[in-house]
Write an enzyme that holds these catalytic residues in place. Structure first.
Site, mmCIF file in Angstrom:
data_model
loop_
_atom_site.group_PDB
_atom_site.id
_atom_site.type_symbol
_atom_site.label_atom_id
_atom_site.label_comp_id
_atom_site.label_asym_id
_atom_site.label_seq_id
_atom_site.Cartn_x
_atom_site.Cartn_y
_atom_site.Cartn_z
ATOM 1 N N THR B 72 0.833 -1.203 0.000
ATOM 2 C CA THR B 72 0.000 0.000 0.000
ATOM 3 C C THR B 72 0.867 1.252 0.000
ATOM 4 O OG1 THR B 72 -1.739 -1.182 1.184
ATOM 5 C CG2 THR B 72 -1.813 1.226 1.267
ATOM 6 N N ASN B 151 -5.356 -9.167 -8.123
ATOM 7 C CA ASN B 151 -5.447 -9.938 -6.886
ATOM 8 C C ASN B 151 -6.699 -10.800 -6.794
ATOM 9 O OD1 ASN B 151 -6.068 -6.992 -6.792
ATOM 10 N ND2 ASN B 151 -7.141 -7.561 -4.921
ATOM 11 N N GLN B 179 1.000 -8.905 -6.510
ATOM 12 C CA GLN B 179 0.551 -10.287 -6.710
ATOM 13 C C GLN B 179 1.421 -11.078 -7.674
ATOM 14 O OE1 GLN B 179 -1.576 -11.932 -4.990
ATOM 15 N NE2 GLN B 179 -2.626 -10.293 -3.895
ATOM 16 N N SER B 199 5.224 -6.546 -2.126
ATOM 17 C CA SER B 199 4.871 -6.685 -0.715
ATOM 18 C C SER B 199 5.409 -8.006 -0.179
ATOM 19 C CB SER B 199 3.354 -6.623 -0.566
ATOM 20 O OG SER B 199 2.997 -6.847 0.771
ATOM 21 N N HIS B 201 4.479 -9.855 2.540
ATOM 22 C CA HIS B 201 3.623 -10.907 3.110
ATOM 23 C C HIS B 201 2.891 -11.752 2.067
ATOM 24 C CE1 HIS B 201 -0.566 -9.052 3.022
ATOM 25 N NE2 HIS B 201 0.149 -7.966 2.828
ATOM 26 N N THR B 237 13.594 5.172 10.735
ATOM 27 C CA THR B 237 14.449 4.046 11.080
ATOM 28 C C THR B 237 13.848 2.774 10.492
ATOM 29 O OG1 THR B 237 15.183 5.125 13.078
ATOM 30 C CG2 THR B 237 15.457 2.732 12.998
ATOM 31 N N CYS B 325 -10.107 -7.218 1.626
ATOM 32 C CA CYS B 325 -10.511 -5.968 2.262
ATOM 33 C C CYS B 325 -11.969 -5.633 1.984
ATOM 34 C CB CYS B 325 -9.609 -4.823 1.850
ATOM 35 S SG CYS B 325 -8.612 -5.158 0.435
#
Ligand SMILES: Cc1ncc(COP(=O)(O)O)c(C=O)c1O
Ligand code: FES
Lengths: 121, 387
Positions: B72, B151, B179, B199, B201, B237, B325
């Site tokens: 995102t 997706n 994806q 991404s 995950h 950081t 979502c």
């Protein structure tokens, strides 16, 4: 799981499923947004609902609330049935997540529509 | 109860090797990569390694990888970064109607700020026609953003072709590769993208880590300003443990991509073929388009998606309707709407997405339980008549 055990039970093992061929009134309602549908058949005897059956194509909450509401109707006085609210159904099933409140409206709409045929005397 | 996870487009389980790599950061190597002492420098060198693994996965240069908090943020950074840096040149953006919400809502937000967005439609199979992107170009176009793979239905877009069009027109080109990465070969040079989102995950890494590929020389206004981390592109950081996990996941994805995905495609095809032969009135969305090897999106007539998901969940099988979502919303998926499905049809859709960790037994279990579930729900439908 966002649903109560009781709601899941009514979804998995819905009561009062079917059609009544000789029904005194039939209502078919749908939710314009999600497109879910419920059809309700009732048979009346005097001021009482003698039998009620339903069919539904919808989400789990729609099926469970439709089944529960139909079961409530059986044996109920017509005047009492007119007073059934979506909150009453939702509460009896252990509550619904906010996004699913509208699902119980299907059942109350069907009840309202099916009882329209019986004018209070 | 047997648990089967077929919702890998929502997220994937973290590989044990990834967990191990992250643990060392959380325990021993806790230094701040900006510090000049040993603790800091060690953490910094671990990040450098991770950056190399991520770069290699998509054939980028190490200096072109900017770590972010996920897909995102990468999408927001790419789109808002270009919109801001190019606004003197123009305010027109081209995108598609099937983007993930991270792109969709970002473009809608820019519309409110006075940018103009052209929303390119897709075919009934869920593919953007590259020539319609060419036709949408204007002198004031500053960005084309089209996802690599969808997706929800897994369709793969003609990114290379659009990349050529963008290059000829000298317009920045971003693609959301969240994806596609780790599921098909990705080569940012061949695709001719300037910006590419990834991404962690979705490739068996931890949540909250991701990256934006930023082609050398691309002018992008940062979203986050501060200490000048990530070559001044993204201050803050570093999420060291997340980045190290992401790097390990990227390394493993690259090493076994070909063999993993050949196996995944075989299982997906087995699943589709079996379900089509055992369940009447189902269709596979995007079936005739190039698709990711791991995704199948089926439309089941006379049943509703959420009811199918809950029924499957009660049998231990995790899948989803539409994208994760938007579950919980009753609006039909914008992707299924874009491929011409009615709200009714869209509500009967089910997404099953596999991963490198999916087994044949997992797939066979779903093949065994789904037909009965569909049959039960259809028996409740006032419209379904058994033939
Ligand atoms: C195509 C696509 N883009 C972006 C994202 C967002 O990624 P993240 O969850 O890392 O923010 C997702 C994940 O759902 C996705 O599928
Ligand atoms: S989602 Fe439509 S009735 Fe539940």
């Amino acid at each position: 799981m966002a649903y109560s055990e009781k709601l899941l039970d009514y979804f998995q093992n819905p009561r009062c499923v079917g059609e009544i061929p000789e029904a005194d009134a039939v209502a078919e309602v749908s939710n314009p947004v999600c497109g879910d549908v419920m059809k309700l058949w009732v048979k009346v005897d005097g001021g009482h609902i003698q039998d009620a059956k339903f069919k539904a194509q919808g989400c789990s909450a729609a099926i469970a609330t439709s089944s529960f509401a139909t079961e409530m109707l059986v044996g109920m006085e017509i005047e009492r049935a007119r007073l059934i609210t979506k909150e009453e159904i939702a509460e009896a099933l252990g509550g619904l997540p906010a996004s699913k409140i509208h699902c119980s409206v299907l059942a109350t709409d069907a009840i309202k529509q099916v009882l329209r045929e019986f004018q209070p005397r | 109860m047997r648990r089967v996870y077929l919702d890998s487009n929502a997220t994937t389980p973290v590989r044990p090797e990834v967990v191990a790599a992250m643990m060392s950061v959380l325990t021993e190597h806790f230094g701040n990569p900006s510090s000049i002492h040993w603790f800091g420098q060690h953490a910094k060198s671990m990040i450098d390694d991770a950056r190399q693994h991520v770069a290699r996965l998509i054939n980028a240069e190490v200096s072109e990888i900017v770590f972010t908090s996920g897909g995102t943020e990468a999408d927001n950074f790419a789109i808002r970064g270009i919109a801001e840096s190019q606004k003197a040149k123009g305010r027109h953006i081209i995108t598609s109607k099937i983007e993930h919400h991270a792109v969709l809502h970002t473009c809608q937000d820019l519309e409110k700020q006075g940018y103009e967005v052209t929303w390119i439609p897709v075919s009934r199979d869920g593919v953007v026609d590259a020539s319609s992107v060419r036709r949408a170009l204007r002198p004031d176009t500053i960005l084309i953003t089209i996802m690599h793979a969808n997706n929800e239905i897994g369709t793969v877009q003609p990114i290379e072709e659009i990349g050529r069009i963008a290059e000829e027109a000298d317009v920045y080109f971003h693609s959301d590769g969240v994806q596609s990465t780790g599921k098909i070969q990705v080569d940012v040079r061949k695709l001719k993208v300037d910006l590419y989102s990834i991404s962690s995950h979705k490739i068996h890494g931890p949540k909250g880590a991701g990256a934006l590929f930023v082609r050398k020389g691309t002018i992008l206004k940062p979203l986050l300003t501060g200490g000048g981390h990530e070559r001044n592109r993204r201050s803050g950081t570093e999420n060291v443990a997340g980045i190290i996990g992401f790097g390990q996941a990227a390394k493993m994805a690259r090493e076994s991509l070909t063999s993993d995905m050949a196996r995944v495609a075989e299982l997906r095809d087995l699943l589709e073929t079996a379900l089509k032969s055992r369940i009447e009135f189902i269709q596979v969305n995007g079936e005739n388009a190039p698709r990711l090897p791991n995704t199948t999106n089926i439309m089941v007539d006379y049943a509703e998606g959420e009811g199918l998901v809950i029924s499957l969940d009660l049998k231990g099988v995790a899948v989803s309707t539409g994208s994760a979502c938007s579950s919980g919303s009753m609006e039909p998926s914008h992707v299924l709407t874009a491929i011409g499905k009615t709200p009714d049809e869209a509500h009967g859709s089910l997404r099953l997405s596999l991963s490198a960790l999916t087994t044949r037994e997992d797939v066979e279990y779903v093949i065994e339980v789904l037909p009965g579930i569909v049959e039960r729900l259809r028996d409740l439908s006032p419209y379904y008549k058994k033939v």
